[in-house]
Scaffold this active site. Structure first.
Site, PDB file in Angstrom:
ATOM      1  N   ASP A 260       0.863  -1.170   0.000  1.00 44.87           N
ATOM      2  CA  ASP A 260       0.000   0.000   0.000  1.00 44.87           C
ATOM      3  C   ASP A 260       0.912   1.236   0.000  1.00 44.87           C
ATOM      4  O   ASP A 260       2.146   1.144   0.099  1.00 44.87           O
ATOM      5  CB  ASP A 260      -0.957  -0.041   1.204  1.00 44.87           C
ATOM      6  CG  ASP A 260      -2.233   0.717   0.937  1.00 44.87           C
ATOM      7  OD1 ASP A 260      -3.267   0.404   1.529  1.00 44.87           O
ATOM      8  OD2 ASP A 260      -2.190   1.652   0.100  1.00 44.87           O
TER       9      ASP A 260
HETATM   10  C1  GLC Z   1      -4.383   4.073  -0.564  1.00 44.34           C
HETATM   11  C2  GLC Z   1      -5.276   2.921  -0.130  1.00 44.34           C
HETATM   12  C3  GLC Z   1      -5.307   1.772  -1.103  1.00 44.34           C
HETATM   13  C4  GLC Z   1      -5.132   2.297  -2.511  1.00 44.34           C
HETATM   14  C5  GLC Z   1      -3.729   2.874  -2.613  1.00 44.34           C
HETATM   15  C6  GLC Z   1      -3.453   3.477  -3.995  1.00 44.34           C
HETATM   16  O1  GLC Z   1      -3.666   4.529   0.533  1.00 44.34           O
HETATM   17  O2  GLC Z   1      -5.025   2.365   1.151  1.00 44.34           O
HETATM   18  O3  GLC Z   1      -6.551   1.085  -0.929  1.00 44.34           O
HETATM   19  O4  GLC Z   1      -5.299   1.262  -3.453  1.00 44.34           O
HETATM   20  O5  GLC Z   1      -3.467   3.837  -1.617  1.00 44.34           O
HETATM   21  O6  GLC Z   1      -4.267   4.555  -4.216  1.00 44.34           O
END
Ligand code: GLC
Length: 744
Positions: A260
């Protein structure tokens, strides 16, 4: 070149910088989805230092940067473009928590497929979806992104979404690599606070939080994203046990693990890494392949190599998986295959029609006293009031994809289109407000965050206008609830009531309408169940709309006017008060179950134990009587299966579609089982007065449990089969079954 020879050939030629570039994903700034903002990556792409991008959308900008990677970098490795296509891309479907309530795997797959077609047309090759976090705490904002509180429903949802996004062949021009996220148990954050620590038992992990991810793996999901959170002190981003040992070694997952946003760097804040090099080493050793936005692999792994904390073979293994995914996506064969041409208008029109169908099937009718719905033919004057009556952008929900080209249909627009002969007047009355405003008195002090830009106080004229409309209408549609950004990521709430001054406004509307004997139909928008028993009490009807997407107003009008009957169920329990949370149907029994007549039982002094609405609740415009519950066998062995049937009569005045659930509960077992376990669901559509039969299939294997040693077992003994419209035992019909060892 064959897939293996091309990947191995590249690997043999790549420098360390180029290898780490393939393990790096940087944000391109189309939207902001995390706390760290990246600059322009063009030069880094040209030097082979960034091999993957997120948040870049649009055929032209994608082709421009793809050209830099393919034609101007030394090895010409194509970029992997990823985006959060969670519930639609340009055409927005209902938020997942709403769509889960449609209880229709075919629909789930269709909306994912449509989203993939639109995203691929914008150059995207990977979506950070489906989000599969079982959620049982409505204070947590991210439940809106997922399939609700039950692992079985979530597992069906997982498989359907993966199949929809990936389309069965990743080399298709309109295929997206799906990412099962956020692995795992993210929904169990402490106190519902996003990103907070998680600590659940191994049993709960295996029975509740892992099954949807296993279903996604079973459907061939291309990638997995670990959660930001720790699990009993071990951050998922560095969790060797769950990533390397379970995913890779035990389950043989050969896909990509992408972190993440900035999560590797946050291992330092978790307190398990002293610096970026150590954080990078921990993540790589745990099985992570792509570092999203922390720069840890690019800048930390060279130092970790020097320190002897990692070896080049492990790096090569990660690079191999990333290159293999790009090969599977057909990116080497044709890097420009996605985003070549805009979608034909006919395709977008089909997607809008699907969005309307999905929205209709995701609206949950929570209450309908005196059958005030659907609207009758005598309706002449309709007041549509509340801050969400004319709020098209709020209908999109917290992950609005690439932003709908054309704004979603508002409630007022939908009703005016559906009721051209009715006089319809609209006034907001009050702004949506902020969650803090609703609880300011209770908190008696500034919240822990900079005060959100509180909405301006309602202009007196609008409040008076809205209340005035209730004086002359035949019916009032009261549109209240949360703004789209009050759920989703970083949107936990400590209370579960209406934001701002909406409660005072709603009470005033209901008082005026009641004084004239005029029905109030509440359309409630939210990304979570709201604890609003006072509103349910005051209104004649309540429709939970969640965030219905591009065709919100049209679908709401379809249901309020009876063009489509409501059929959705709530995929999450609605508490009466935040103090009851976590409140879910799959709780294990207490040795002293709640009994109002016995003080020494599991209950509150000041609240009821029962929810406002149980999992699976949802009214239709029909009225179903259940009779004749039966099964085609009384005993079952592990390898056998049985069919449970029940007859239904629609005694209502309207045709309707009923959903029937099958729960089980063993009368005894070596380890106490949840009060109810969902095993199957099925639907039947019946005209007014018609009869039908619903048959639900149950395999012996579905009755396996985890023994005290956490190993699967098929325990002989008596099991209750409970069949009915929702997870309320008083509404379930019970049939006994005997599980027996093979060959008895
Ligand atoms: C965000 C979210 C995740 C998302 C990622 C990319 O922080 O936690 O669900 O896919 O970043 O945007």
């Amino acid at each position: 070149m064959g897939r293996v020879s091309r990947v191995e050939g590249l690997l043999a030629r790549m420098t360390l910088v180029e290898k780490l570039g393939q393990l790096t994903m940087s944000s391109a700034g189309f939207t902001v989805t995390g706390p760290v903002i990246a600059g322009d990556s063009t030069e880094a792409i040209r030097r082979g230092e960034v091999g993957n991008l997120l948040n870049l959308v649009g055929g032209e900008p994608v082709r421009a940067l793809q050209r830099v990677a393919v034609e101007e970098s030394r090895l010409g490795i194509p970029l992997l473009l990823a985006f959060d296509v969670v519930h639609g891309h340009r055409t927005l479907f209902p938020v997942p928590l709403a769509e889960a309530g449609a209880l229709d795997a075919e629909l789930w797959a269709r909306t994912a497929r449509a989203a993939a077609v639109e995203a691929a047309a914008d150059g995207i090759a990977m979506t950070f979806a489906p989000m599969l976090d079982v959620a049982r705490d409505p204070r947590w904002g991210r439940g809106v992104e997922g399939p609700g509180e039950d692992p079985m429903l979530a597992s069906r949802f997982a498989a359907a979404k993966v199949e929809g996004f990936q389309g069965g062949d990743l080399t298709r021009d309109d295929a997206l690599a799906a990412v099962a996220k956020h692995y795992c148990a993210y929904g169990a954050v402490t106190a519902g606070r996003d990103y907070a620590s998680v600590d659940v038992s191994e049993r709960t992990l295996r029975e509740v939080y892992l099954p949807p991810f296993d279903a996604a793996l079973g459907a061939g999901v291309a990638a997995v994203m670990p959660a930001f959170t720790d699990l009993a002190g071990v951050p998922l981003t560095a969790h060797r046990g769950l990533l390397r040992d379970r995913l890779r070694r035990r389950l043989g997952f050969e896909g990509v693990i992408v972190t993440d946003y900035h999560a590797i760097a946050e291992l330092i804040v978790h307190g398990v890494a002293a610096d970026l090099a150590e954080a990078a080493a921990l993540a790589l050793e745990a099985g992570v392949d792509i570092d999203m936005m922390s720069g840890a692999f690019r800048h930390g792994l060279p130092l970790a190599l020097e320190r002897g904390r990692v070896d080049l073979q492990t790096i090569d293994a990660a690079v191999r998986r990333v290159l293999t995914l790009k090969e599977r996506l057909g990116l080497f064969a044709d890097p420009y295959r996605r985003g070549k041409a805009a979608l034909p208008a006919a395709v977008r029109a089909r997607h809008r029609a699907l969005a309307r169908e999905a929205a209709c099937r995701s609206l949950v009718l929570l209450k309908n006293d005196r059958e005030v719905l659907p609207f009758g033919p005598t309706l002449r004057r309709l007041a549509v009031v509340g801050p969400l009556a004319d709020a098209p952008l709020e209908m999109a929900g917290p992950w609005p994809g690439a932003g709908a080209d054309d704004a979603p249909v508002s409630v007022i627009a939908g009703l005016r289109a559906a009721l051209p002969a009715v006089q319809i007047h609209c006034a907001a009355g009050v702004p949506i407000g902020t969650p803090a405003q609703a609880v300011a008195a209770e908190c008696a002090g500034p919240p822990d965050y900079p005060a959100a830009a509180d909405s301006a106080p309602p202009p007196e004229s609008d409040l008076a206008a809205a209340l005035g409309l209730c004086e002359s209408a035949d019916a009032v549609v009261l549109c209240v609830g949360e703004a789209a950004r009050m759920s989703g990521e970083a949107a936990s709430r400590g209370a579960l009531d209406l934001p701002g001054s909406q409660r005072e406004f709603a009470e005033a509307v209901c008082r005026r309408a009641a004084a004239r004997g005029v029905p109030v139909i509440v359309v409630l928008f939210s990304g979570r169940p709201l604890a609003v028993p006072w509103l349910v009490q005051a209104a004649d009807a309540v429709l939970a709309a969640w965030f219905p997407g591009s065709e919100a107003g049209a679908a709401i009008a379809d249901v309020l006017c009876g063009r489509v009957g409501p059929s959705a169920r709530t995929a999450i329990t609605w508490p009466r008060a935040v103090g009851q949370v976590p409140l879910f149907f799959g709780e294990r029994p207490s040795g002293r179950p709640a009994n109002r007549d016995d003080p020494y039982t599991s209950k509150y002094l000041d609240f009821p134990v029962a929810p406002l609405f149980p999992f699976g609740h949802g009214l239709t415009y029909g009225r179903f009587r259940y009779t004749g519950l039966r099964a085609n066998r009384e005993r079952i062995e592990e390898h056998e299966s049985l069919e449970v049937s029940v007859d239904l009569v629609n005694e209502g005045a309207h045709a309707a579609e009923e959903t029937v659930f099958l729960f089980t509960h063993p009368r005894t077992s070596s380890v106490s089982r949840p009060i109810l376990e969902l095993k199957a669901f099925a639907k039947v559509a019946l005209a007014a007065g018609a009869s039908g039969t619903v048959t639900l299939r149950l395999a012996g294997a579905d009755l396996r449990t985890l023994g005290a040693d956490l190993e699967p077992q098929f325990e002989p003994g008596a099991v209750d089969l409970l069949v009915g419209p929702c997870a309320d035992r008083e509404q379930l019909h019970v049939l006994g079954l005997i599980k027996e060892r093979a060959g008895r």
